[in-house]
Motif scaffolding. Structure first.
Motif, PDB file in Angstrom:
ATOM      1  N   LEU A   1       0.825  -1.207   0.000  1.00 51.53           N
ATOM      2  CA  LEU A   1       0.000   0.000   0.000  1.00 51.53           C
ATOM      3  C   LEU A   1       0.865   1.265   0.000  1.00 51.53           C
ATOM      4  CD1 LEU A   1      -2.792  -1.039   2.537  1.00 51.53           C
ATOM      5  CD2 LEU A   1      -3.178  -0.289   0.176  1.00 51.53           C
ATOM      6  N   ASP A   2       1.965   1.236   0.754  1.00 49.77           N
ATOM      7  CA  ASP A   2       2.853   2.400   0.829  1.00 49.77           C
ATOM      8  C   ASP A   2       3.496   2.709  -0.518  1.00 49.77           C
ATOM      9  OD1 ASP A   2       2.276   2.611   3.514  1.00 49.77           O
ATOM     10  OD2 ASP A   2       4.087   1.559   4.173  1.00 49.77           O
ATOM     11  N   GLU A   3       3.606   1.678  -1.372  1.00 48.68           N
ATOM     12  CA  GLU A   3       4.262   1.856  -2.668  1.00 48.68           C
ATOM     13  C   GLU A   3       3.291   2.278  -3.776  1.00 48.68           C
ATOM     14  OE1 GLU A   3       6.108  -1.921  -3.262  1.00 48.68           O
ATOM     15  OE2 GLU A   3       7.708  -1.552  -1.793  1.00 48.68           O
ATOM     16  N   VAL A   4       1.992   2.267  -3.478  1.00 50.91           N
ATOM     17  CA  VAL A   4       1.003   2.646  -4.491  1.00 50.91           C
ATOM     18  C   VAL A   4       0.901   4.169  -4.560  1.00 50.91           C
ATOM     19  CG1 VAL A   4      -1.424   2.516  -5.176  1.00 50.91           C
ATOM     20  CG2 VAL A   4      -0.320   0.525  -4.140  1.00 50.91           C
ATOM     21  N   PRO A   5       1.077   4.750  -5.742  1.00 49.40           N
ATOM     22  CA  PRO A   5       0.958   6.219  -5.847  1.00 49.40           C
ATOM     23  C   PRO A   5      -0.481   6.671  -5.640  1.00 49.40           C
ATOM     24  CG  PRO A   5       1.196   5.223  -8.028  1.00 49.40           C
ATOM     25  CD  PRO A   5       1.407   4.115  -7.036  1.00 49.40           C
ATOM     26  N   ALA A   6      -0.655   7.935  -5.383  1.00 48.80           N
ATOM     27  CA  ALA A   6      -2.006   8.488  -5.198  1.00 48.80           C
ATOM     28  C   ALA A   6      -2.833   8.232  -6.459  1.00 48.80           C
ATOM     29  CB  ALA A   6      -1.924   9.982  -4.917  1.00 48.80           C
ATOM     30  N   PRO A   7      -4.061   7.750  -6.295  1.00 49.07           N
ATOM     31  CA  PRO A   7      -4.879   7.421  -7.470  1.00 49.07           C
ATOM     32  C   PRO A   7      -5.323   8.663  -8.223  1.00 49.07           C
ATOM     33  CG  PRO A   7      -6.178   7.206  -5.466  1.00 49.07           C
ATOM     34  CD  PRO A   7      -4.762   7.454  -5.037  1.00 49.07           C
TER      35      PRO A   7
END
Length: 389
Positions: free
Chosen positions: A219-225
């Motif tokens: 989750l920490d590696e997912v960029p802002a949608p």
């Protein structure tokens, strides 16, 4: 009494007020095949029978008393799936299946997965996965991202039968294939999708604390949608992380992730995003799953949801079935075996094959039989069907 399979199919179809075209569409079977079966001109093979039965909301044995289930056909194909991914990182001979056809065939297989059509998946999975891998190895430039997505979808479809039928080591290997393929692309949504599926490994091994840490890292590696798809994939990952956190006994974290997914689902249409169902209804289903996973003081929350709401036909059959299995677990925990059995019967209507392979369903039906002084014939029949006796 109906004399052949076709008459049983027609009788069940009419009882559900479905046309032949409706049945063909829901079962992913051609209309001429449905017509020929009902007239007794053709007999459906095992995979077709399974597809028709699932669309009608019954076990295939209700249509063909000699039917023995999908387990044998699924287990027979697992070695072929395993062999297909043995050298997944090696470039082999090019596939003969055109990319357009592969894309369409993969989309069909994704539909089977969402509808819990495990027999159909087992038949097609090895060839589909082999062709998808070959296309990725031969892809270049802008085509790599699409080819990687097809490999992820094909491997996830194969993983559905591996995971559901207890081949957890093979499931973990298929998830490794997905992670490798996703890394070939520059699509963060695809990596989030794979992280969602990877949760199966932690759930199967019951390493919930490690799973929560791994999913939090993802989750920490997912960029802002910034698109509907990226919002949905992030929301789905929060949804799955909530369940793993609940299994780890971390109530605060579980509800925090659930609230994040609920916020992301606001204003988003319920739908399938990169092969995962997400939207307000999916979040509500996971609210039940989180409550049941936390147990004890949280069970009432699951029952409160079920009293006023249930997933409609717009939700994939497998997820609808899973909702009722979770509610059955909550009812049994609350001392309501009759209501628990009603929920398991409802689950079976939506995805019989999913229920039949679900460990909670088999475990709970055994408990219900022990709690009832004089088991009803329908309860005994259900227990025999699911393999609890």
């Amino acid at each position: 009494m109906a004399e052949h399979i076709g008459q049983r199919i027609a009788a069940r179809r009419r009882a559900r007020r479905m046309t032949q075209a409706d049945l063909a569409r829901e079962a992913h079977v051609s209309l001429p095949m449905i017509k020929a079966c009902e007239r007794g001109i053709r007999s459906p093979g095992p995979s077709t029978l399974e597809a028709i039965a699932s669309a009608l909301g019954v076990d295939a044995s209700r249509l063909d008393p000699s039917y023995v289930g999908t387990s044998r056909s699924v287990h027979a194909v697992l070695p072929a799936i395993s062999a297909t991914i043995t050298g997944y990182e090696l470039a082999l001979e090019p596939t003969g299946r055109p990319l357009g056809q592969l894309r369409n065939d993969t989309d069909v297989a994704v539909g089977w997965r969402l509808a819990a059509q495990y027999g159909l998946i087992a038949k097609q999975a090895p060839g589909l996965l082999a062709d998808a891998l070959a296309h990725l190895h031969s892809a270049s430039g802008a085509h790599i991202e699409e080819a990687a997505g097809i490999v992820v979808a094909a491997a996830r479809t194969a993983d559905a039968v591996a995971y559901k039928f207890g081949a957890h080591d093979l499931s973990a290997r298929l998830i490794d294939v997905m992670r490798w393929a996703a890394a070939q692309s520059e699509d963060p949504d695809l990596n989030a999708c794979v992280a969602y599926v990877r949760a199966e490994t932690f759930l199967a091994a019951r390493t919930y604390r490690v799973g929560h840490i791994a999913l939090q890292k993802a989750l920490d590696e997912v960029p802002a949608p910034n698109t509907v798809r990226s919002t949905a994939t992030l929301g789905a990952l929060h949804m799955r992380t909530a369940v793993v956190a609940a299994r780890a006994g971390r109530a605060d974290a579980a509800y925090s992730h659930l609230n994040e997914s609920r916020t992301l689902a606001q204003g988003l249409p319920e739908g399938i995003y990169l092969g995962t169902s997400f939207g307000p209804s999916s979040v509500r289903i996971h609210e039940v799953a989180v409550s049941v996973s936390l147990g004890r003081d949280h069970i009432g929350r699951a029952l409160d949801v079920a009293r006023t709401w249930s997933p409609g036909p717009g939700i994939p059959a497998e997820r609808r079935s899973g909702f009722w299995i979770e509610v059955a677990h909550a009812q049994l925990w609350s001392g309501n075996p009759d209501e628990a059995f009603n929920c398991l019967q409802e689950a079976r209507k939506h995805a019989p094959q999913h229920v039949r392979e679900h460990p909670w369903a088999r475990e709970d039906i055994g408990k219900i039989r022990r709690l009832k002084r004089a088991p009803a014939e329908s309860l005994t029949s259900y227990a025999e069907w699911i393999g609890a006796v």
